[in-house]
Design a protein around this motif. Structure first.
Motif, PDB file in Angstrom:
ATOM      1  N   SER A   1       0.835  -1.204   0.000  1.00 48.81           N
ATOM      2  CA  SER A   1       0.000   0.000   0.000  1.00 48.81           C
ATOM      3  C   SER A   1       0.867   1.251   0.000  1.00 48.81           C
ATOM      4  CB  SER A   1      -0.902   0.014   1.235  1.00 48.81           C
ATOM      5  OG  SER A   1      -1.738  -1.125   1.251  1.00 48.81           O
ATOM      6  N   THR A   2       0.392   2.267  -0.703  1.00 45.94           N
ATOM      7  CA  THR A   2       1.069   3.561  -0.733  1.00 45.94           C
ATOM      8  C   THR A   2       0.166   4.573  -0.057  1.00 45.94           C
ATOM      9  OG1 THR A   2       2.195   2.976  -2.784  1.00 45.94           O
ATOM     10  CG2 THR A   2       2.116   5.315  -2.216  1.00 45.94           C
ATOM     11  N   LEU A   3       0.751   5.359   0.838  1.00 45.89           N
ATOM     12  CA  LEU A   3      -0.001   6.363   1.593  1.00 45.89           C
ATOM     13  C   LEU A   3       0.700   7.707   1.525  1.00 45.89           C
ATOM     14  CD1 LEU A   3      -0.246   3.467   3.197  1.00 45.89           C
ATOM     15  CD2 LEU A   3      -1.414   4.864   4.853  1.00 45.89           C
ATOM     16  N   ILE A   4      -0.100   8.760   1.523  1.00 44.08           N
ATOM     17  CA  ILE A   4       0.429  10.097   1.729  1.00 44.08           C
ATOM     18  C   ILE A   4       0.387  10.282   3.235  1.00 44.08           C
ATOM     19  CG2 ILE A   4       0.117  12.569   1.370  1.00 44.08           C
ATOM     20  CD1 ILE A   4      -1.593  11.825  -1.113  1.00 44.08           C
ATOM     21  N   GLU A   5       1.546  10.379   3.855  1.00 39.68           N
ATOM     22  CA  GLU A   5       1.631  10.519   5.304  1.00 39.68           C
ATOM     23  C   GLU A   5       1.862  11.971   5.686  1.00 39.68           C
ATOM     24  OE1 GLU A   5       4.545   8.112   7.226  1.00 39.68           O
ATOM     25  OE2 GLU A   5       3.481   6.262   6.780  1.00 39.68           O
ATOM     26  N   PHE A   6       1.180  12.377   6.731  1.00 41.01           N
ATOM     27  CA  PHE A   6       1.340  13.707   7.308  1.00 41.01           C
ATOM     28  C   PHE A   6       1.903  13.540   8.708  1.00 41.01           C
ATOM     29  CE2 PHE A   6      -2.067  13.782   4.300  1.00 41.01           C
ATOM     30  CZ  PHE A   6      -1.980  15.005   3.654  1.00 41.01           C
ATOM     31  N   GLU A   7       2.881  14.330   9.071  1.00 45.71           N
ATOM     32  CA  GLU A   7       3.434  14.286  10.423  1.00 45.71           C
ATOM     33  C   GLU A   7       2.434  15.006  11.322  1.00 45.71           C
ATOM     34  OE1 GLU A   7       4.935  14.860  13.942  1.00 45.71           O
ATOM     35  OE2 GLU A   7       4.982  16.671  12.753  1.00 45.71           O
ATOM     36  N   PRO A   8       1.817  14.306  12.276  1.00 46.14           N
ATOM     37  CA  PRO A   8       0.677  14.854  13.023  1.00 46.14           C
ATOM     38  C   PRO A   8       0.945  16.151  13.784  1.00 46.14           C
ATOM     39  CG  PRO A   8       0.951  12.528  13.527  1.00 46.14           C
ATOM     40  CD  PRO A   8       2.106  12.937  12.682  1.00 46.14           C
ATOM     41  N   LYS A   9       2.060  16.227  14.478  1.00 44.13           N
ATOM     42  CA  LYS A   9       2.306  17.425  15.282  1.00 44.13           C
ATOM     43  C   LYS A   9       2.421  18.659  14.392  1.00 44.13           C
ATOM     44  CE  LYS A   9       5.241  19.412  18.798  1.00 44.13           C
ATOM     45  NZ  LYS A   9       6.486  19.351  19.520  1.00 44.13           N
ATOM     46  N   ARG A  10       3.176  18.544  13.311  1.00 42.34           N
ATOM     47  CA  ARG A  10       3.323  19.677  12.387  1.00 42.34           C
ATOM     48  C   ARG A  10       1.992  20.014  11.721  1.00 42.34           C
ATOM     49  NH1 ARG A  10       7.908  18.878   8.429  1.00 42.34           N
ATOM     50  NH2 ARG A  10       7.368  21.003   7.891  1.00 42.34           N
ATOM     51  N   LEU A  11       1.192  18.987  11.386  1.00 38.85           N
ATOM     52  CA  LEU A  11      -0.105  19.244  10.771  1.00 38.85           C
ATOM     53  C   LEU A  11      -1.038  19.948  11.753  1.00 38.85           C
ATOM     54  CD1 LEU A  11      -2.031  19.053   8.404  1.00 38.85           C
ATOM     55  CD2 LEU A  11      -2.558  16.706   9.094  1.00 38.85           C
ATOM     56  N   ARG A  12      -1.043  19.514  13.005  1.00 38.59           N
ATOM     57  CA  ARG A  12      -1.884  20.185  14.017  1.00 38.59           C
ATOM     58  C   ARG A  12      -1.468  21.641  14.192  1.00 38.59           C
ATOM     59  NH1 ARG A  12      -1.281  15.064  16.818  1.00 38.59           N
ATOM     60  NH2 ARG A  12       0.325  15.995  18.128  1.00 38.59           N
ATOM     61  N   GLU A  13      -0.158  21.913  14.204  1.00 39.11           N
ATOM     62  CA  GLU A  13       0.325  23.294  14.312  1.00 39.11           C
ATOM     63  C   GLU A  13      -0.121  24.121  13.115  1.00 39.11           C
ATOM     64  OE1 GLU A  13       4.543  22.763  14.752  1.00 39.11           O
ATOM     65  OE2 GLU A  13       4.364  22.196  16.873  1.00 39.11           O
ATOM     66  N   LEU A  14      -0.025  23.546  11.922  1.00 45.34           N
ATOM     67  CA  LEU A  14      -0.466  24.244  10.713  1.00 45.34           C
ATOM     68  C   LEU A  14      -1.948  24.561  10.796  1.00 45.34           C
ATOM     69  CD1 LEU A  14       0.006  25.247   7.783  1.00 45.34           C
ATOM     70  CD2 LEU A  14      -0.489  22.902   7.037  1.00 45.34           C
ATOM     71  N   LEU A  15      -2.755  23.598  11.203  1.00 46.31           N
ATOM     72  CA  LEU A  15      -4.202  23.803  11.295  1.00 46.31           C
ATOM     73  C   LEU A  15      -4.556  24.832  12.367  1.00 46.31           C
ATOM     74  CD1 LEU A  15      -5.358  20.113  10.866  1.00 46.31           C
ATOM     75  CD2 LEU A  15      -5.603  21.977   9.210  1.00 46.31           C
ATOM     76  N   GLU A  16      -3.770  24.892  13.418  1.00 48.37           N
ATOM     77  CA  GLU A  16      -4.010  25.874  14.475  1.00 48.37           C
ATOM     78  C   GLU A  16      -3.770  27.304  13.983  1.00 48.37           C
ATOM     79  OE1 GLU A  16      -1.962  27.032  18.719  1.00 48.37           O
ATOM     80  OE2 GLU A  16      -2.163  24.902  18.222  1.00 48.37           O
ATOM     81  N   HIS A  17      -2.812  27.466  13.100  1.00 47.84           N
ATOM     82  CA  HIS A  17      -2.452  28.809  12.626  1.00 47.84           C
ATOM     83  C   HIS A  17      -3.108  29.206  11.311  1.00 47.84           C
ATOM     84  CE1 HIS A  17       0.775  27.955  15.543  1.00 47.84           C
ATOM     85  NE2 HIS A  17       0.571  29.226  15.834  1.00 47.84           N
ATOM     86  N   ASP A  18      -3.580  28.246  10.539  1.00 50.55           N
ATOM     87  CA  ASP A  18      -4.221  28.536   9.256  1.00 50.55           C
ATOM     88  C   ASP A  18      -5.701  28.163   9.370  1.00 50.55           C
ATOM     89  OD1 ASP A  18      -5.137  28.686   6.619  1.00 50.55           O
ATOM     90  OD2 ASP A  18      -3.290  27.845   5.785  1.00 50.55           O
ATOM     91  N   LEU A  19      -6.485  29.124   9.819  1.00 51.63           N
ATOM     92  CA  LEU A  19      -7.904  28.849  10.081  1.00 51.63           C
ATOM     93  C   LEU A  19      -8.675  28.521   8.806  1.00 51.63           C
ATOM     94  CD1 LEU A  19      -8.622  31.490  12.866  1.00 51.63           C
ATOM     95  CD2 LEU A  19      -7.911  29.094  13.077  1.00 51.63           C
ATOM     96  N   ALA A  20      -8.278  29.098   7.680  1.00 55.58           N
ATOM     97  CA  ALA A  20      -8.945  28.775   6.411  1.00 55.58           C
ATOM     98  C   ALA A  20      -8.707  27.306   6.053  1.00 55.58           C
ATOM     99  CB  ALA A  20      -8.446  29.691   5.300  1.00 55.58           C
ATOM    100  N   LEU A  21      -7.491  26.840   6.274  1.00 54.10           N
ATOM    101  CA  LEU A  21      -7.190  25.431   6.016  1.00 54.10           C
ATOM    102  C   LEU A  21      -7.971  24.537   6.972  1.00 54.10           C
ATOM    103  CD1 LEU A  21      -5.600  23.304   4.464  1.00 54.10           C
ATOM    104  CD2 LEU A  21      -3.735  23.632   6.117  1.00 54.10           C
ATOM    105  N   SER A  22      -8.026  24.922   8.242  1.00 59.94           N
ATOM    106  CA  SER A  22      -8.809  24.148   9.227  1.00 59.94           C
ATOM    107  C   SER A  22     -10.273  24.064   8.819  1.00 59.94           C
ATOM    108  CB  SER A  22      -8.713  24.801  10.613  1.00 59.94           C
ATOM    109  OG  SER A  22      -7.420  24.720  11.104  1.00 59.94           O
ATOM    110  N   ALA A  23     -10.815  25.182   8.361  1.00 57.53           N
ATOM    111  CA  ALA A  23     -12.226  25.219   7.958  1.00 57.53           C
ATOM    112  C   ALA A  23     -12.479  24.331   6.745  1.00 57.53           C
ATOM    113  CB  ALA A  23     -12.652  26.652   7.662  1.00 57.53           C
ATOM    114  N   THR A  24     -11.459  24.063   5.971  1.00 57.99           N
ATOM    115  CA  THR A  24     -11.584  23.183   4.807  1.00 57.99           C
ATOM    116  C   THR A  24     -11.341  21.734   5.177  1.00 57.99           C
ATOM    117  OG1 THR A  24     -10.827  24.950   3.348  1.00 57.99           O
ATOM    118  CG2 THR A  24     -10.655  22.718   2.500  1.00 57.99           C
ATOM    119  N   LEU A  25     -10.323  21.490   6.004  1.00 55.56           N
ATOM    120  CA  LEU A  25      -9.905  20.127   6.292  1.00 55.56           C
ATOM    121  C   LEU A  25     -10.821  19.404   7.285  1.00 55.56           C
ATOM    122  CD1 LEU A  25      -7.477  18.191   5.589  1.00 55.56           C
ATOM    123  CD2 LEU A  25      -6.689  18.728   7.884  1.00 55.56           C
TER     124      LEU A  25
END
Length: 170
Positions: free
Chosen positions: A130-154
């Motif tokens: 299987s092939t997966l696109i992996e996201f590093e959770p801590k960095r992704l959570r930080e990104l979502l915390e600071h980019d509210l438009a991205l959070s509202a989409t994701l």
């Protein structure tokens, strides 16, 4: 006890020990294209896809029987399956690990990495390579915390994925 290996018999001692290969095509354009080809990423704006791929992604291929997550442990990844299938297994008293759902290409693995307390609700094991696109959770959570438009989409997409999963297990 169920027939065949249990999730614990194929469980590696540490995530870093897992057999995996990071594909040579780990450039951001290839990952963005792979993300856009999934139902989860298809409707994301160019900004959202670019933000996600620039932050914390990699394309990883796992062999069959690789344990991605262990039920009850901290969730080490949030990922989208692009090829292959992943079994989600839960421990059932007196029965052991039981597959409750098979995740197909386009769906997510490790959604609990984005939702406190960040503990895996099931064990995830690849059924086939299987092939997966992996996201590093801590960095992704930080990104979502600071980019509210991205959070509202994701987050609505994440809720849709969880809702689809609940419907599929009925």
């Amino acid at each position: 006890m169920p027939n065949g290996p249990s999730a614990t018999s194929i469980r590696p001692s540490k995530r870093a020990v897992r057999i995996r290969s990071v594909l040579a095509m780990n450039d951001r354009d290839a990952i963005g294209a792979a993300l856009g080809a999934t139902w989860f990423g298809a409707g994301l704006s160019h900004h959202a896809r670019a933000s996600l791929t620039a932050c914390c992604t990699r394309l990883v291929t796992y062999p069959a029987s690789a344990v991605l997550l262990n039920e009850g442990d901290d969730t080490p990844l949030f990922a989208i399956v692009t090829r292959g299938r992943v079994a989600l297994r839960m421990r059932v008293p007196e029965r052991g690990p039981v597959t409750i759902l098979t995740v197909e290409p386009g769906d997510v693995v490790g959604w609990s990495a984005l939702v406190p307390p960040h503990r895996a609700t099931s064990t995830a094991v690849t059924i086939e390579p299987s092939t997966l696109i992996e996201f590093e959770p801590k960095r992704l959570r930080e990104l979502l915390e600071h980019d509210l438009a991205l959070s509202a989409t994701l987050y609505p997409r994440l809720l849709e994925a969880i809702g689809r999963r609940l419907s599929a297990t009925r």
